[in-house]
Design a protein around this motif. Structure first.
Motif, mmCIF file in Angstrom:
data_model
loop_
_atom_site.group_PDB
_atom_site.id
_atom_site.type_symbol
_atom_site.label_atom_id
_atom_site.label_comp_id
_atom_site.label_asym_id
_atom_site.label_seq_id
_atom_site.Cartn_x
_atom_site.Cartn_y
_atom_site.Cartn_z
ATOM 1 N N ASP A 165 1.226 -0.834 -0.194
ATOM 2 C CA ASP A 165 0.105 -0.331 -0.451
ATOM 3 C C ASP A 165 0.624 0.970 -0.032
ATOM 4 O O ASP A 165 0.938 1.895 -0.725
ATOM 5 C CB ASP A 165 -1.061 0.006 1.045
ATOM 6 N N GLU A 168 3.069 1.224 -3.390
ATOM 7 C CA GLU A 168 1.462 2.319 -4.372
ATOM 8 C C GLU A 168 1.424 3.310 -4.524
ATOM 9 O O GLU A 168 0.889 4.266 -5.265
ATOM 10 C CB GLU A 168 0.260 0.781 -4.185
ATOM 11 N N THR A 169 1.221 4.232 -3.407
ATOM 12 C CA THR A 169 0.888 5.431 -2.777
ATOM 13 C C THR A 169 1.726 5.966 -3.487
ATOM 14 O O THR A 169 1.701 7.416 -3.450
ATOM 15 C CB THR A 169 0.736 5.415 -1.355
ATOM 16 N N GLN A 171 3.975 5.487 -5.647
ATOM 17 C CA GLN A 171 3.626 5.671 -7.029
ATOM 18 C C GLN A 171 2.990 6.704 -7.851
ATOM 19 O O GLN A 171 2.846 7.036 -8.794
ATOM 20 C CB GLN A 171 3.348 4.218 -7.713
ATOM 21 N N ARG A 172 1.684 6.700 -6.733
ATOM 22 C CA ARG A 172 0.630 7.416 -7.272
ATOM 23 C C ARG A 172 0.892 9.099 -7.431
ATOM 24 O O ARG A 172 0.500 10.101 -8.331
ATOM 25 C CB ARG A 172 -0.543 7.033 -6.610
ATOM 26 N N VAL A 173 1.798 9.345 -6.302
ATOM 27 C CA VAL A 173 3.221 11.009 -6.387
ATOM 28 C C VAL A 173 4.063 10.926 -7.518
ATOM 29 O O VAL A 173 3.744 12.165 -8.209
ATOM 30 C CB VAL A 173 3.000 10.444 -4.612
ATOM 31 N N ASN A 174 4.297 9.796 -7.743
ATOM 32 C CA ASN A 174 4.978 9.930 -8.927
ATOM 33 C C ASN A 174 5.951 8.273 -9.314
ATOM 34 O O ASN A 174 6.388 7.949 -8.515
ATOM 35 C CB ASN A 174 6.469 11.220 -8.364
ATOM 36 N N ASP A 175 5.274 8.408 -10.599
ATOM 37 C CA ASP A 175 5.748 6.890 -11.517
ATOM 38 C C ASP A 175 7.199 6.716 -11.321
ATOM 39 O O ASP A 175 7.194 5.453 -11.487
ATOM 40 C CB ASP A 175 4.486 6.426 -12.027
ATOM 41 N N GLU A 195 0.444 16.525 -0.451
ATOM 42 C CA GLU A 195 1.747 15.412 -0.444
ATOM 43 C C GLU A 195 1.964 14.946 0.513
ATOM 44 O O GLU A 195 2.214 13.803 0.616
ATOM 45 C CB GLU A 195 2.481 15.353 -1.600
ATOM 46 N N CYS A 250 4.394 -3.760 -6.561
ATOM 47 C CA CYS A 250 5.117 -2.611 -7.417
ATOM 48 C C CYS A 250 5.861 -2.898 -8.546
ATOM 49 O O CYS A 250 7.048 -3.541 -8.464
ATOM 50 C CB CYS A 250 5.526 -1.094 -6.628
#
Length: 250
Positions: A165, A168-169, A171-175, A195, A250
């Protein structure tokens, strides 16, 4: 003496606890109780109609055990199976693990007498229910090995859920962050206050596990998206081992 059937309801990810509890029942009732666990490879064999077998077991069981975690209690199928036992008027016992307490079970599971899978006194109350269904005396049970196995499972289960989790969070901010980290580099990144607040709970977990840390350097800059803060994501000793593990998503 006729056999009684115990139905253990569980989600696939938690089958390990269901199988261990089945083994515990079978060990102490010496084969006098049949235990149905859909994922054990024995209760449902190859080629059988699994839904039909589950329905039949729910119709015939004398006691139902529901393996409950914060994840499983959100699944409709678990609540459907528990409801089937409720309607029949048989004992339905939630067995709680991995962070959910009997007192925090959602409706209707919280209306049932629940036990915690790592609590000896609570577990000791389950086996007399099984014995009553069989018409036999309750056996004396040493729960030590079972509880140790549950605690080991809880550590692995909750760790990987929180870990995945968190990443993944991120990654959502910056992949691109994870790519840089896997290359062995700390990452400098500009983050807004929202953020940072979004990431803080995840980094509290990652820091405690010695995987990653997030530091606010202190400099700020004005952007079209608002004020940004200079931050650094730091690699910690357990990062490489964590991302190389097969449980890392991930």
């Amino acid at each position: 003496m006729p056999k009684s059937l115990v139905f253990i309801s569980h989600i696939t990810a938690e089958s390990e606890i269901a199988v261990e509890f089945k083994a515990l029942i079978e060990q102490h009732f010496l084969g006098l109780i049949d235990v149905f666990v859909s994922s054990d490879g024995a209760s449902i064999t190859m080629g059988q109609k699994w839904l039909q077998d589950i329905s039949q077991a729910l119709e015939q069981c004398a006691v139902e055990i529901v393996i409950c975690s914060p994840e499983s209690v959100t699944r409709p199928w678990i609540n459907f199976e528990a409801g089937a036992g409720w309607v029949r008027g048989i004992p339905v016992i939630p067995l709680c693990h991995s962070g959910i307490e009997p007192s925090s079970l959602p409706i209707p599971l919280n209306l049932l007498q629940a036990a915690k899978a790592t609590d000896v006194s609570a577990l000791s109350l389950v086996f007399p229910v099984l014995a009553t269904a069989l018409g036999a005396n309750a056996p004396s049970v040493d729960f030590t090995d079972f509880i140790e196995k549950v605690r080991d499972f809880e550590h692995r289960y909750t760790f990987w859920k929180q870990c995945n989790d968190a990443f993944e969070t991120l990654q959502r901010v910056n992949d691109r962050i994870l790519v840089a980290l896997k290359a062995g580099n700390n990452v400098n990144i500009d983050l807004s206050e929202s953020e940072i607040n979004f990431l803080v709970p995840h980094f509290e977990f990652l820091r405690a596990q010695s995987i990653l840390d997030l530091k606010r350097i202190g400099n700020t800059k004005a952007t079209t998206a608002g004020i940004k803060y200079d931050c650094t994501i730091l690699l910690l000793p357990q990062f490489s081992k964590t991302v190389a593990d097969p449980n890392f998503r991930c």
